[in-house]
Design a protein around this motif. Structure first.
Motif, short mmCIF file in Angstrom:
data_model
loop_
_atom_site.label_atom_id
_atom_site.label_comp_id
_atom_site.label_asym_id
_atom_site.label_seq_id
_atom_site.Cartn_x
_atom_site.Cartn_y
_atom_site.Cartn_z
N THR A 171 104.03 120.99 -31.53
CA THR A 171 102.76 120.37 -31.93
C THR A 171 101.57 121.22 -31.53
O THR A 171 100.61 121.40 -32.29
N ALA A 174 101.20 124.17 -33.83
CA ALA A 174 100.69 123.76 -35.14
C ALA A 174 99.18 123.51 -35.08
O ALA A 174 98.44 123.91 -35.98
N HIS A 175 98.72 122.86 -34.02
CA HIS A 175 97.28 122.63 -33.87
C HIS A 175 96.53 123.93 -33.64
O HIS A 175 95.38 124.08 -34.06
N THR A 184 101.07 118.63 -39.53
CA THR A 184 102.00 118.94 -38.45
C THR A 184 103.24 118.05 -38.53
O THR A 184 104.37 118.51 -38.35
#
Length: 294
Positions: A171, A174-175, A184
């Protein structure tokens, strides 16, 4: 020789284990002989009891195949509806917004705590009182409704647990590249979690197939197990033969489902191990010549 988990058995322990094994096998053989003798004394193993399944098609075309058709219809409809519904509620439980997360949690915990048979009974009452569904179709609707409500809530927990089991670095990465939370979830987390969740999802699909029998036992839904009762009465109380054939059909269906899921899981894992695009020899030669020139 010893290991970290256990010590090697000595001569006395080996003799004791051999003795226990022999005693267990003798008890198992005695129990099997008692069952066989009891069935034989009551005539359940006579050829006349098993003949309808091997010496004609009446039992199959009149009872088994129509019941199997209804079982597969109810199970397929329940799977098609419960899988996406469970995924939606599982993702909703991970939402940052309380107005989405809390109602989803309440719905999931509520229907997960109620036995599926009670949901089916309530479904029959609701369809009878508030809809115009015919009495012939009402059992099917009630069975599908109960299976969907219960199994969707269980699948929601499976999806939620599968996503939470992934490393947090997925995560965060992805951010870091600018993906929104929806991107995401759909592009990073769900594709990775599907492989890990697949065995649990398949186990729940097997439960759906088996729980269709509850509709036949209580709601007069003419599924596979209910057909065995009618068939047994028609062919002179061949209870053991009828239920054995039906049990083998259930085993075959669930084994096929599990085998397909295992094949799909292996295929997904092999796909994830791919290293990407394979460069042609010309491109590799060009790279080598460039490197040599440098």
């Amino acid at each position: 020789m010893s290991s970290v988990l256990y010590d090697a058995q000595g001569p006395r322990a080996k003799r004791r284990n051999v003795l226990y094994t022999i005693v267990f096998l003798l008890v198992l053989a005695a129990a099997g002989w008692w069952v066989f003798k009891s069935l034989d004394d009551k005539g359940q193993l006579d050829w006349e009891k098993w003949k309808p399944f091997f010496a004609g098609t009446e039992a199959w075309t009149t009872y088994i195949l129509p019941g199997l058709k209804n079982t597969l219809i109810a199970a397929a409809l329940s799977m098609i509806i419960a899988l996406p519904l469970g995924a939606v509620f599982g993702i909703a439980r991970l939402s940052d917004h309380a107005w989405i997360r809390v109602p989803a949690a309440v719905v999931v915990e509520f229907f997960r705590a109620i036995p599926v048979l009670i949901l089916m009974i309530f479904g029959v009452a609701l369809f009878f009182k508030y809809t115009s569904v015919s009495s012939d179709d009402r059992p099917l609707y009630a069975v599908v409704t109960g299976l969907v409500l219960y199994n969707a809530s269980v699948l929601a927990e499976i999806v939620r647990a599968g996503i939470l089991a992934l490393p947090k670095g997925q995560t965060e990465a992805a951010h870091a590249i600018g993906l929104r939370k929806t991107q995401t979830m759909t592009s990073i987390l769900l594709p990775q979690a599907v492989t890990a969740m697949l065995p649990a999802i398949v186990s729940q699909l097997v439960v759906i197939v088996k729980d269709t029998a509850l509709g036949g036992a209580v709601l007069t839904f003419s599924e596979l197990l209910a057909s065995a009762n009618t068939m047994s009465s028609y062919y002179g109380a061949n209870t053991i033969a009828s239920f054995t054939v039906v049990a083998l059909i259930f085993v075959l269906i669930n084994f096929s489902l599990t085998t397909f899921a295992g094949w799909l899981e292996r295929r997904l894992r092999r796909g994830k191990k791919s290293t990407g695009v394979v460069l042609p020899p010309a491109a590799m030669a060009g790279t080598e010549s460039t490197g040599a020139a440098a």
